[in-house]
Design a protein around this motif. Sequence first.
Motif, PDB file in Angstrom:
ATOM      1  N   UNK A 188      64.913  28.487 -12.535  1.00  0.00           N
ATOM      2  CA  UNK A 188      65.060  29.838 -11.990  1.00  0.00           C
ATOM      3  C   UNK A 188      66.163  29.805 -10.936  1.00  0.00           C
ATOM      4  N   UNK A 189      67.023  30.818 -10.953  1.00  0.00           N
ATOM      5  CA  UNK A 189      68.150  30.910 -10.023  1.00  0.00           C
ATOM      6  C   UNK A 189      68.057  32.241  -9.279  1.00  0.00           C
ATOM      7  N   UNK A 190      68.150  32.210  -7.950  1.00  0.00           N
ATOM      8  CA  UNK A 190      68.002  33.423  -7.135  1.00  0.00           C
ATOM      9  C   UNK A 190      69.312  33.734  -6.414  1.00  0.00           C
ATOM     10  N   UNK A 191      69.736  34.972  -6.523  1.00  0.00           N
ATOM     11  CA  UNK A 191      70.900  35.466  -5.795  1.00  0.00           C
ATOM     12  C   UNK A 191      70.634  36.899  -5.376  1.00  0.00           C
ATOM     13  N   UNK A 192      70.672  37.168  -4.079  1.00  0.00           N
ATOM     14  CA  UNK A 192      70.462  38.521  -3.542  1.00  0.00           C
ATOM     15  C   UNK A 192      69.166  39.140  -4.070  1.00  0.00           C
ATOM     16  N   UNK A 193      68.096  38.344  -4.059  1.00  0.00           N
ATOM     17  CA  UNK A 193      66.745  38.775  -4.442  1.00  0.00           C
ATOM     18  C   UNK A 193      66.609  39.144  -5.918  1.00  0.00           C
ATOM     19  N   UNK A 194      67.565  38.714  -6.721  1.00  0.00           N
ATOM     20  CA  UNK A 194      67.436  38.798  -8.168  1.00  0.00           C
ATOM     21  C   UNK A 194      67.111  37.391  -8.674  1.00  0.00           C
ATOM     22  N   UNK A 195      65.959  37.259  -9.319  1.00  0.00           N
ATOM     23  CA  UNK A 195      65.515  35.963  -9.837  1.00  0.00           C
ATOM     24  C   UNK A 195      65.828  35.922 -11.326  1.00  0.00           C
ATOM     25  N   UNK A 196      66.735  35.035 -11.693  1.00  0.00           N
ATOM     26  CA  UNK A 196      67.181  34.957 -13.083  1.00  0.00           C
ATOM     27  C   UNK A 196      66.678  33.662 -13.718  1.00  0.00           C
ATOM     28  N   UNK A 197      66.220  33.754 -14.958  1.00  0.00           N
ATOM     29  CA  UNK A 197      65.833  32.580 -15.734  1.00  0.00           C
ATOM     30  C   UNK A 197      66.382  32.734 -17.148  1.00  0.00           C
ATOM     31  N   UNK A 217      56.438  36.682 -10.128  1.00  0.00           N
ATOM     32  CA  UNK A 217      57.696  37.207  -9.587  1.00  0.00           C
ATOM     33  C   UNK A 217      57.817  38.702  -9.856  1.00  0.00           C
ATOM     34  N   UNK A 218      57.380  39.129 -11.053  1.00  0.00           N
ATOM     35  CA  UNK A 218      57.466  40.546 -11.413  1.00  0.00           C
ATOM     36  C   UNK A 218      56.635  41.423 -10.475  1.00  0.00           C
ATOM     37  N   UNK A 219      55.618  40.826  -9.857  1.00  0.00           N
ATOM     38  CA  UNK A 219      54.748  41.573  -8.944  1.00  0.00           C
ATOM     39  C   UNK A 219      55.174  41.435  -7.485  1.00  0.00           C
ATOM     40  N   UNK A 220      56.239  40.684  -7.222  1.00  0.00           N
ATOM     41  CA  UNK A 220      56.686  40.439  -5.856  1.00  0.00           C
ATOM     42  C   UNK A 220      57.600  41.561  -5.390  1.00  0.00           C
ATOM     43  N   UNK A 221      57.174  42.262  -4.385  1.00  0.00           N
ATOM     44  CA  UNK A 221      57.934  43.403  -3.873  1.00  0.00           C
ATOM     45  C   UNK A 221      59.285  42.964  -3.328  1.00  0.00           C
ATOM     46  N   UNK A 222      60.305  43.700  -3.685  1.00  0.00           N
ATOM     47  CA  UNK A 222      61.637  43.426  -3.170  1.00  0.00           C
ATOM     48  C   UNK A 222      62.467  42.494  -4.024  1.00  0.00           C
ATOM     49  N   UNK A 223      61.857  41.911  -5.061  1.00  0.00           N
ATOM     50  CA  UNK A 223      62.580  40.990  -5.938  1.00  0.00           C
ATOM     51  C   UNK A 223      62.612  41.535  -7.363  1.00  0.00           C
ATOM     52  N   UNK A 224      63.698  41.252  -8.042  1.00  0.00           N
ATOM     53  CA  UNK A 224      63.863  41.673  -9.434  1.00  0.00           C
ATOM     54  C   UNK A 224      63.911  40.444 -10.329  1.00  0.00           C
ATOM     55  N   UNK A 225      63.132  40.450 -11.395  1.00  0.00           N
ATOM     56  CA  UNK A 225      63.122  39.358 -12.359  1.00  0.00           C
ATOM     57  C   UNK A 225      63.991  39.729 -13.554  1.00  0.00           C
TER      58      UNK A 225
END
Length: 280
Positions: A188-197, A217-225
Amino acid sequence: MINSNGQILTESNITIENNRAFLYGDAIFETIKVLDQKVLFLEDHYFRLMSSMRIVRMEIPMNFTMEYFEEQILAIVNALEVKAASYRVRFTVFRDADGLYLPLSNKTSYIAQATPLDQAVYSWNSAAYEVELYKDFYVTKHLLSTLKTNNRMIQITGSIFAAENGYDNCLLLNDEKNIVEALNANVFVIKDKVVKTPPISDGCIKGVMRKQLMELIAKTEGYQLVEESVSPFELQKADEIFLSNCIIGIQAVTKYRKKEFTTEFSQELLKKLNAKIRFS
């Protein structure tokens, strides 16, 4: 101790010179964590195993239900003399048939082995953890690459490369030169609260822990999966990188080449993961 087709034995009576798993890698496996007599993520492991057997055209016995799968895992765990709060179980299914590349039947057998683990719930590893790209061989973008088969030569040669060069792990590339996974884990790679896999279509293992973390992660407020291809160029721009599998849980990457990463999100996600396995 070993569970061989439901029999608890001190050692298997399998002759490797006639075994298709040894001769051709004609086998698939699940690596499972057992905690306090509970098979973690049982349903996901079982259905991934069933799906893998169908894809490689292995015969699924009528009695091989999810309840039977669970019973056989716990049987080998309980047979061990060394008692622990948690265990690592490898459950291997192989095609039990004569033949060369063409098997003469699709009948299957299995063996299950268990090893005690030092930690019960998933623990945080605060040590430095450096990764590098492994570019000697590439993962092919097709369905077989997403299965946990006994053909792990890329992972083996990559692990040797990592050990020889002082890296803790390596990241694998597919034939389009995108990041697929680590040697033993999803990434998983995170940049500016976007979590990419990386998506399964890129050739990564369809990880059971990957699925659990994606749900959290999908339920974590403020982050986008996001499931998207990950270019190697994104690694040096990332804020955070972490790896996942069912035994380690979450492993934060602290360094890739000259770039060092934060670990705050990984630590919080690990807390949520432990809460999930304790209370679900």
